[in-house]
Design a protein around this motif. Sequence first.
Motif, PDB file in Angstrom:
ATOM      1  N   LYS A  46       4.418  10.865  10.914  1.00 14.19           N
ATOM      2  CA  LYS A  46       3.594  10.178  11.916  1.00 14.19           C
ATOM      3  C   LYS A  46       4.078   8.748  12.131  1.00 14.19           C
ATOM      4  N   LEU A  47       4.471   8.071  11.057  1.00 14.02           N
ATOM      5  CA  LEU A  47       4.990   6.709  11.194  1.00 14.02           C
ATOM      6  C   LEU A  47       6.289   6.687  11.980  1.00 14.02           C
ATOM      7  N   LEU A  48       7.161   7.652  11.711  1.00 17.42           N
ATOM      8  CA  LEU A  48       8.420   7.723  12.454  1.00 17.42           C
ATOM      9  C   LEU A  48       8.180   8.035  13.928  1.00 17.42           C
ATOM     10  N   ASP A  49       7.225   8.913  14.210  1.00 20.93           N
ATOM     11  CA  ASP A  49       6.888   9.215  15.607  1.00 20.93           C
ATOM     12  C   ASP A  49       6.345   7.973  16.307  1.00 20.93           C
ATOM     13  N   ALA A  50       5.473   7.244  15.630  1.00 22.34           N
ATOM     14  CA  ALA A  50       4.907   6.023  16.222  1.00 22.34           C
ATOM     15  C   ALA A  50       6.005   4.991  16.460  1.00 22.34           C
ATOM     16  N   TYR A  51       6.909   4.834  15.494  1.00 23.37           N
ATOM     17  CA  TYR A  51       8.015   3.893  15.644  1.00 23.37           C
ATOM     18  C   TYR A  51       8.898   4.284  16.821  1.00 23.37           C
ATOM     19  N   THR A  52       9.199   5.554  16.937  1.00 24.68           N
ATOM     20  CA  THR A  52      10.033   6.030  18.040  1.00 24.68           C
ATOM     21  C   THR A  52       9.360   5.778  19.381  1.00 24.68           C
ATOM     22  N   GLN A  53       8.069   6.020  19.463  1.00 18.72           N
ATOM     23  CA  GLN A  53       7.339   5.779  20.709  1.00 18.72           C
ATOM     24  C   GLN A  53       7.331   4.300  21.067  1.00 18.72           C
ATOM     25  N   LEU A  58       0.829  -1.197   0.000  1.00 18.26           N
ATOM     26  CA  LEU A  58       0.000   0.000   0.000  1.00 18.26           C
ATOM     27  C   LEU A  58       0.869   1.256   0.000  1.00 18.26           C
ATOM     28  N   MET A  59       1.902   1.265   0.819  1.00 16.90           N
ATOM     29  CA  MET A  59       2.807   2.413   0.861  1.00 16.90           C
ATOM     30  C   MET A  59       3.576   2.551  -0.453  1.00 16.90           C
ATOM     31  N   LYS A  60       4.045   1.434  -0.999  1.00 16.92           N
ATOM     32  CA  LYS A  60       4.788   1.486  -2.258  1.00 16.92           C
ATOM     33  C   LYS A  60       3.918   2.012  -3.389  1.00 16.92           C
ATOM     34  N   SER A  61       2.675   1.554  -3.455  1.00 17.15           N
ATOM     35  CA  SER A  61       1.795   2.037  -4.519  1.00 17.15           C
ATOM     36  C   SER A  61       1.486   3.520  -4.336  1.00 17.15           C
ATOM     37  N   ARG A  88       3.236  16.613   0.208  1.00 13.77           N
ATOM     38  CA  ARG A  88       3.180  17.080   1.599  1.00 13.77           C
ATOM     39  C   ARG A  88       2.388  16.112   2.477  1.00 13.77           C
ATOM     40  N   ALA A  89       1.306  15.540   1.948  1.00  9.67           N
ATOM     41  CA  ALA A  89       0.532  14.555   2.709  1.00  9.67           C
ATOM     42  C   ALA A  89       1.373  13.314   2.976  1.00  9.67           C
ATOM     43  N   MET A  90       2.120  12.870   1.969  1.00 11.95           N
ATOM     44  CA  MET A  90       2.983  11.706   2.156  1.00 11.95           C
ATOM     45  C   MET A  90       4.058  11.999   3.206  1.00 11.95           C
ATOM     46  N   THR A  91       4.591  13.200   3.196  1.00 15.45           N
ATOM     47  CA  THR A  91       5.596  13.575   4.190  1.00 15.45           C
ATOM     48  C   THR A  91       5.010  13.548   5.597  1.00 15.45           C
ATOM     49  N   GLN A  92       3.781  14.020   5.746  1.00 12.33           N
ATOM     50  CA  GLN A  92       3.133  13.986   7.055  1.00 12.33           C
ATOM     51  C   GLN A  92       2.888  12.551   7.524  1.00 12.33           C
ATOM     52  N   VAL A 121       3.515   5.785  -2.905  1.00 12.38           N
ATOM     53  CA  VAL A 121       4.724   6.518  -3.275  1.00 12.38           C
ATOM     54  C   VAL A 121       4.875   6.539  -4.797  1.00 12.38           C
ATOM     55  N   ASP A 122       4.615   5.403  -5.452  1.00 12.13           N
ATOM     56  CA  ASP A 122       4.701   5.354  -6.915  1.00 12.13           C
ATOM     57  C   ASP A 122       3.694   6.290  -7.567  1.00 12.13           C
ATOM     58  N   HIS A 123       2.489   6.348  -7.006  1.00 14.12           N
ATOM     59  CA  HIS A 123       1.456   7.227  -7.546  1.00 14.12           C
ATOM     60  C   HIS A 123       1.862   8.698  -7.402  1.00 14.12           C
ATOM     61  N   ILE A 124       2.412   9.050  -6.264  1.00 17.67           N
ATOM     62  CA  ILE A 124       2.843  10.433  -6.035  1.00 17.67           C
ATOM     63  C   ILE A 124       4.018  10.781  -6.946  1.00 17.67           C
ATOM     64  N   ALA A 125       4.928   9.838  -7.154  1.00 15.94           N
ATOM     65  CA  ALA A 125       6.045  10.077  -8.072  1.00 15.94           C
ATOM     66  C   ALA A 125       5.534  10.298  -9.492  1.00 15.94           C
ATOM     67  N   ALA A 126       4.532   9.526  -9.898  1.00 12.79           N
ATOM     68  CA  ALA A 126       3.949   9.705 -11.229  1.00 12.79           C
ATOM     69  C   ALA A 126       3.276  11.067 -11.350  1.00 12.79           C
ATOM     70  N   MET A 127       2.596  11.500 -10.291  1.00 17.47           N
ATOM     71  CA  MET A 127       1.967  12.820 -10.294  1.00 17.47           C
ATOM     72  C   MET A 127       3.022  13.910 -10.449  1.00 17.47           C
ATOM     73  N   GLN A 128       4.140  13.779  -9.741  1.00  9.08           N
ATOM     74  CA  GLN A 128       5.202  14.775  -9.833  1.00  9.08           C
ATOM     75  C   GLN A 128       5.836  14.780 -11.220  1.00  9.08           C
ATOM     76  N   ASN A 129       6.017  13.606 -11.787  1.00 12.94           N
ATOM     77  CA  ASN A 129       6.593  13.529 -13.136  1.00 12.94           C
ATOM     78  C   ASN A 129       5.661  14.163 -14.165  1.00 12.94           C
ATOM     79  N   GLN A 130       4.356  13.913 -14.025  1.00 16.44           N
ATOM     80  CA  GLN A 130       3.390  14.495 -14.955  1.00 16.44           C
ATOM     81  C   GLN A 130       3.380  16.024 -14.834  1.00 16.44           C
TER      82      GLN A 130
END
Length: 110
Positions: free
Chosen positions: A97-104, A43-46, A89-93, A48-57
Amino acid sequence: MSSMQIQEVLAEMRALQARAAGGPADTATAGGAAAPGVDFASLMKSSVDHIAAMQNQASTLAQAYESGDKSVDLSKVMLEVQKADLAFRAMTQVRNKLLDAYTQVMNMSV
């Protein structure tokens, strides 16, 4: 057409949100194994791939407009650039959040 694209992005974001909200309850079976069909990594890979395609377009459209292509409309270029920026920006957020959860979790005492 641009409002249709925005609606498609919103619908996709809502679908991902619904899948993520239902994820923890749906991923565990009685034995503790993950249910088939729900894979966080894919789910995360798809996403990220979708966002990369949006940026390329968006980049391709911007370059076409800058080179003087008359078939490319400035409003479409701006819309695509803003959509790609918002998705990034949404992906960065989500990453933060994932990094914060992992750290906790790692800081929990056992």
